[in-house]
Design an enzyme around this catalytic site. Structure first.
Site, PDB file in Angstrom:
ATOM      1  N   ASP A  41       0.833  -1.217   0.000  1.00 32.70           N
ATOM      2  CA  ASP A  41       0.000   0.000   0.000  1.00 32.70           C
ATOM      3  C   ASP A  41       0.860   1.257   0.000  1.00 32.70           C
ATOM      4  O   ASP A  41       0.567   2.227  -0.689  1.00 32.70           O
ATOM      5  CB  ASP A  41      -0.924   0.012   1.233  1.00 32.70           C
ATOM      6  CG  ASP A  41      -1.918  -1.136   1.184  1.00 32.70           C
ATOM      7  OD1 ASP A  41      -2.213  -1.606   0.057  1.00 32.70           O
ATOM      8  OD2 ASP A  41      -2.366  -1.584   2.250  1.00 32.70           O
ATOM      9  N   ASP A  64      12.422  -7.474   0.805  1.00 37.21           N
ATOM     10  CA  ASP A  64      13.057  -7.238   2.097  1.00 37.21           C
ATOM     11  C   ASP A  64      14.554  -7.205   1.814  1.00 37.21           C
ATOM     12  O   ASP A  64      15.119  -8.201   1.331  1.00 37.21           O
ATOM     13  CB  ASP A  64      12.705  -8.376   3.063  1.00 37.21           C
ATOM     14  CG  ASP A  64      13.339  -8.175   4.431  1.00 37.21           C
ATOM     15  OD1 ASP A  64      14.384  -7.482   4.529  1.00 37.21           O
ATOM     16  OD2 ASP A  64      12.804  -8.713   5.408  1.00 37.21           O
ATOM     17  N   ASN A  91      18.998   3.582  -0.506  1.00 34.19           N
ATOM     18  CA  ASN A  91      18.446   4.444   0.544  1.00 34.19           C
ATOM     19  C   ASN A  91      17.897   3.688   1.758  1.00 34.19           C
ATOM     20  O   ASN A  91      17.928   4.219   2.866  1.00 34.19           O
ATOM     21  CB  ASN A  91      17.320   5.302  -0.076  1.00 34.19           C
ATOM     22  CG  ASN A  91      16.447   5.936   0.981  1.00 34.19           C
ATOM     23  OD1 ASN A  91      16.843   6.912   1.619  1.00 34.19           O
ATOM     24  ND2 ASN A  91      15.253   5.377   1.202  1.00 34.19           N
ATOM     25  N   SER A 142      24.641   9.345   6.425  1.00 37.35           N
ATOM     26  CA  SER A 142      24.111  10.199   7.496  1.00 37.35           C
ATOM     27  C   SER A 142      25.253  11.071   8.027  1.00 37.35           C
ATOM     28  O   SER A 142      26.429  10.724   7.864  1.00 37.35           O
ATOM     29  CB  SER A 142      23.594   9.333   8.642  1.00 37.35           C
ATOM     30  OG  SER A 142      23.329  10.105   9.795  1.00 37.35           O
ATOM     31  N   TYR A 155      24.179   2.159  14.572  1.00 40.87           N
ATOM     32  CA  TYR A 155      23.795   3.027  13.439  1.00 40.87           C
ATOM     33  C   TYR A 155      24.982   3.865  12.968  1.00 40.87           C
ATOM     34  O   TYR A 155      25.255   3.963  11.779  1.00 40.87           O
ATOM     35  CB  TYR A 155      22.632   3.914  13.864  1.00 40.87           C
ATOM     36  CG  TYR A 155      22.081   4.800  12.751  1.00 40.87           C
ATOM     37  CD1 TYR A 155      21.244   4.275  11.777  1.00 40.87           C
ATOM     38  CD2 TYR A 155      22.390   6.157  12.692  1.00 40.87           C
ATOM     39  CE1 TYR A 155      20.718   5.079  10.770  1.00 40.87           C
ATOM     40  CE2 TYR A 155      21.874   6.971  11.682  1.00 40.87           C
ATOM     41  CZ  TYR A 155      21.040   6.421  10.719  1.00 40.87           C
ATOM     42  OH  TYR A 155      20.532   7.224   9.718  1.00 40.87           O
ATOM     43  N   LYS A 159      26.818   3.734   9.261  1.00 40.26           N
ATOM     44  CA  LYS A 159      26.904   4.849   8.312  1.00 40.26           C
ATOM     45  C   LYS A 159      28.363   5.207   7.996  1.00 40.26           C
ATOM     46  O   LYS A 159      28.671   5.629   6.877  1.00 40.26           O
ATOM     47  CB  LYS A 159      26.124   6.056   8.839  1.00 40.26           C
ATOM     48  CG  LYS A 159      24.612   5.808   8.913  1.00 40.26           C
ATOM     49  CD  LYS A 159      24.018   5.445   7.545  1.00 40.26           C
ATOM     50  CE  LYS A 159      22.506   5.310   7.588  1.00 40.26           C
ATOM     51  NZ  LYS A 159      21.922   4.997   6.260  1.00 40.26           N
ATOM     52  N   THR A 190      11.088  12.617   8.969  1.00 42.09           N
ATOM     53  CA  THR A 190      10.502  11.398   8.381  1.00 42.09           C
ATOM     54  C   THR A 190      10.033  10.544   9.571  1.00 42.09           C
ATOM     55  O   THR A 190      10.114  10.978  10.714  1.00 42.09           O
ATOM     56  CB  THR A 190      11.545  10.577   7.576  1.00 42.09           C
ATOM     57  OG1 THR A 190      12.500  10.026   8.500  1.00 42.09           O
ATOM     58  CG2 THR A 190      12.262  11.413   6.537  1.00 42.09           C
TER      59      THR A 190
END
Ligand code: NAD
Length: 257
Positions: A41, A64, A91, A142, A155, A159, A190
């Site tokens: 969707d 995935d 992305n 990032s 994280y 990055k 976001t």
């Protein structure tokens, strides 16, 4: 309008946020988009936005990124439909909070598999096609790749790996005419932070705090990152490769004092 005329562009994580914004923008500039996501969707919503922006109907692919056969299918399905790949926008990514005192190997694996391993696999598979078209790659990294922040350990590491991946692959493919660059966003509005565990109240405070952590005094907008991705992917950046471009309101340049 014709910057990406007839160019075939894959965007992963295109069902929301920066990926959706980049897909809509690149399609509005004439590209044929392959939008990749996990939610039918939400992907359809991006497809509708693309058509509303005057873009061609995109190819919608469910995948995935941590599933190897799914990632292979991105390349085979793109080639089956369009016969070529001109631009790859890596992305898709996840954010999780955790410090060395409370992280886990499961967290490390989740973050690294999504943010780095999947990018590694898809880039590896798309490279022969990008060499044929003398195409290019834009990775979404990032400010966390170029600066250290506590509390988002896996994280940050992921990055930094994306930045090194960008520079190394840029050197490996330069002689073949393939450019490889990255954007390094600061805080962009976001769903990623809420998906990463912040509730509405914490998120509102976080955005308020962004007025002090970003030199330009505000968090960024998806469209501002989409514009930078489009620049790096376009011929306007024909002499740029191995770049990690901050799109962060000056955050990377700041030091506490
Ligand atoms: P988002 O959560 O809206 O987008 C991430 C997208 O990746 C989602 O569509 C999600 O479904 C997809 N994704 C995650 N895991 C996946 C998987 N296993 N398979 C397929 N798709 C998967 O958030 P966003 O802010 O648009 O994030 C996009 C990229 O931008 C990420 O790489 C993120 O690290 C990076 N980034 C975001 C910010 C920010 O403040 N929003 C800042 C710097 C970097």
């Amino acid at each position: 309008m014709s910057t990406f005329k007839d160019k075939v562009i894959i965007v992963t994580g295109a069902s929301s946020g920066i990926g959706a914004g980049a897909a809509v923008h690149l399609a509005s500039l004439g590209g044929f988009l392959v939008i990749v996501g996990r939610n039918v969707d939400k992907l359809k919503e991006t497809a509708d936005q693309i058509e509303a922006a005057g873009g061609a109907e995109p190819l919608q692919l469910l995948a995935d990124m941590t599933n190897e056969p799914d990632v292979k299918k991105i390349v085979t399905s793109t080639l089956a439909k369009y016969g070529r790949i001109d631009v790859l926008v890596n992305n898709a990514g996840i954010l999780e909070t955790g410090s060395i005192e409370n992280t886990s190997l499961e967290q490390y694996d989740r973050v690294m598999n999504t943010n780095v391993r999947a990018m590694y696999q898809l880039t590896m598979l798309a490279t022969p096609e990008l060499i044929k078209t003398k195409g290019n790659i834009v990775n979404v990294s990032s400010v966390c790749g170029i600066r250290a922040f506590p509390g988002v350990l896996a994280y940050n590491i992921s990055k930094a790996a994306v930045d090194q991946f960008t520079a190394c692959v840029a050197l490996e493919l330069a002689s073949k005419g393939v450019r490889v660059n990255a954007v390094n966003p600061g805080v962009i509005v976001t769903d990623i932070h809420k998906r990463g565990g912040m509730d509405e109240e914490a998120y509102a405070k976080f955005l308020e705090h962004c007025k002090t952590t970003h030199a330009l005094g505000r968090p960024g907008d998806v469209k501002e990152v989409a514009a930078a991705i489009a620049f790096l992917a376009s011929d306007a950046a024909s002499f740029s490769t191995g770049v990690t471009l901050p799109v962060d309101g000056g955050r990377h340049a700041m030091c506490p004092r």
